[in-house]
Design a protein around this motif. Sequence first.
Motif, mmCIF file in Angstrom:
data_model
loop_
_atom_site.group_PDB
_atom_site.id
_atom_site.type_symbol
_atom_site.label_atom_id
_atom_site.label_comp_id
_atom_site.label_asym_id
_atom_site.label_seq_id
_atom_site.Cartn_x
_atom_site.Cartn_y
_atom_site.Cartn_z
ATOM 1 N N ALA A 364 0.870 -1.177 0.000
ATOM 2 C CA ALA A 364 0.000 0.000 0.000
ATOM 3 C C ALA A 364 0.904 1.223 0.000
ATOM 4 C CB ALA A 364 -0.889 -0.005 1.244
ATOM 5 N N ALA A 365 0.353 2.353 -0.403
ATOM 6 C CA ALA A 365 1.146 3.584 -0.440
ATOM 7 C C ALA A 365 1.742 3.886 0.932
ATOM 8 C CB ALA A 365 0.260 4.742 -0.886
ATOM 9 N N ASP A 366 2.934 4.469 0.922
ATOM 10 C CA ASP A 366 3.622 4.883 2.144
ATOM 11 C C ASP A 366 4.023 3.734 3.057
ATOM 12 O OD1 ASP A 366 3.456 7.574 1.410
ATOM 13 O OD2 ASP A 366 1.391 7.664 2.163
ATOM 14 N N HIS A 367 4.166 2.553 2.477
ATOM 15 C CA HIS A 367 4.690 1.420 3.240
ATOM 16 C C HIS A 367 6.044 1.023 2.663
ATOM 17 C CE1 HIS A 367 0.736 1.322 4.954
ATOM 18 N NE2 HIS A 367 1.092 0.341 5.766
ATOM 19 N N ALA A 368 6.839 0.359 3.510
ATOM 20 C CA ALA A 368 8.152 -0.097 3.052
ATOM 21 C C ALA A 368 7.984 -1.136 1.947
ATOM 22 C CB ALA A 368 8.905 -0.714 4.221
ATOM 23 N N ALA A 369 8.937 -1.134 1.009
ATOM 24 C CA ALA A 369 8.914 -2.125 -0.070
ATOM 25 C C ALA A 369 9.508 -3.437 0.449
ATOM 26 C CB ALA A 369 9.683 -1.613 -1.281
ATOM 27 N N ASP A 370 8.771 -4.070 1.374
ATOM 28 C CA ASP A 370 9.148 -5.363 1.944
ATOM 29 C C ASP A 370 8.203 -6.385 1.326
ATOM 30 O OD1 ASP A 370 10.736 -3.749 3.497
ATOM 31 O OD2 ASP A 370 9.846 -4.304 5.420
ATOM 32 N N LEU A 371 8.731 -7.228 0.450
ATOM 33 C CA LEU A 371 7.869 -8.064 -0.390
ATOM 34 C C LEU A 371 8.378 -9.496 -0.468
ATOM 35 C CD1 LEU A 371 7.800 -5.536 -3.382
ATOM 36 C CD2 LEU A 371 6.015 -5.782 -1.642
ATOM 37 N N VAL A 372 7.438 -10.424 -0.651
ATOM 38 C CA VAL A 372 7.796 -11.810 -0.940
ATOM 39 C C VAL A 372 7.197 -12.159 -2.296
ATOM 40 C CG1 VAL A 372 7.625 -14.202 -0.210
ATOM 41 C CG2 VAL A 372 7.848 -12.403 1.510
ATOM 42 N N VAL A 373 8.051 -12.681 -3.176
ATOM 43 C CA VAL A 373 7.629 -12.993 -4.538
ATOM 44 C C VAL A 373 7.539 -14.515 -4.665
ATOM 45 C CG1 VAL A 373 8.169 -12.685 -6.981
ATOM 46 C CG2 VAL A 373 8.834 -10.922 -5.324
ATOM 47 N N LEU A 374 6.346 -15.007 -5.018
ATOM 48 C CA LEU A 374 6.100 -16.446 -5.061
ATOM 49 C C LEU A 374 5.962 -16.910 -6.508
ATOM 50 C CD1 LEU A 374 3.318 -16.416 -2.317
ATOM 51 C CD2 LEU A 374 5.756 -16.917 -1.990
#
Length: 440
Positions: A364-374
């Motif tokens: 979501a906007a204004d959140h850290a780009a902490d992502l898991v790609v599956l």
Amino acid sequence: MTLVTAELVFAQDRWRRRHGFVLQGGRILATGEPRELADDYLDHEREDWGRVAVVPGCVNGHAHSFQALLRGFGDDLPFMAWRDRVLYPFSERLDADAIRTGALLDFAEMALAGVTTVVDFFYLHDHGNENDRVVIEAAKEIGLRIVLARSMYDWSGAPKRYLESPEEAVRHTRELADVVASDTRAFVQPAPHSIHAASPEMIQAGASLAEDLGVPFHIHVAEGRYEREQSLSQHGLSPVRFLDSLGVLSDRTVMVHCVWVDEDDLSVMADRGVRVIHNPSANAFLGDGVAPLREMLARRIPVALGTDGGCTNNRQSVFEEMRMAALLSKATLADASAVSAEDVLIAGTARGGEVLGLPVGRIAADHAADLVVLDLDALSLQPDATASKQVVYAMQPGAIKRVIVGGETVVEEGRLTRVDHREITAKVAEVTTGWAGPTT
Ligand SMILES: [Zn+2]
């Protein structure tokens, strides 16, 4: 600025097909339909990640990293025996190098399992912050975001190195918070241990320090039956009621466990706005029971998930906790609709960020780009039409293609990018040389 599109995205707490998000400087600027984003953000590069599902990085709300070194030494023992025969004596053996090794092992396993933010509830202080800083550095080496929940412990039955006076604990916690004040990857929050290991003065000192610092505080509550019985016999109050009598319950209170709570306790928790970290595997592993997740959610108590320490679980995966949380609720209530896959996916991601007061756990906007790609072609995510359910109930770790923290890839195709896992294995062997396991 990069506009990313992917086949499936869990954005703003909902699954969406062919969705997009804009990344800049380690943060998420916006999410939405790829074509609309392309119009709104003209000056961008485009990346199509293809047949993948992108979910927020998992938030592990409760861990004790050094305990990863103790894995297997106390398995199948009841809690008191585990604590007195394994946790206390083994934790006396750990110097700063061993603490660092345990943290590297634990954080490496978490990163490989899709955790991007970890809370380490840490108590081997030796009257200072050197060990605490070693743990924070280990998280940075692996690339994880860390909340050091600095334990405040004054029950004299524990090893001396855990113990501090309330004044000392407050001073040290403030000093450590100052060290990381401008850091976006490390945070410090107070953590009076529990009602059995921290005095009322210590608990109140932790709560008021949290208020001063403008952060939550963490405390173990009603993990085992013994704590409830002890509290009832000593104070005539349940653990939750006892804490309420100390005046420390508010929306800053992060209660860890809450297995042995009744209807009355749940009402108090909801009224005061407290938050909960649910650790279903660890509670099962130690034979403590099952926390009333559905009842907490029904009362709108925010519930996040934790793995707990590496020797009371013994896997360090929040995806695993999502599955366990759902299955144990269904099993104990004999109701398959008790808790849904989406409920626990949100608990393991967005709710973790909310509970910690950090902009993490959501695409979501204004959140850290902490992502898991599956990898949507992984066998454990088939069939494609129901992949969103598979993420919670069927997924195997091999489906995790990439883990990203603050826009930086820390795991790629099942490998850590910053540290060679063989070096960690070698260090663990060195530190644990001569430790006798249960069969020797
Ligand atoms: Zn704990």
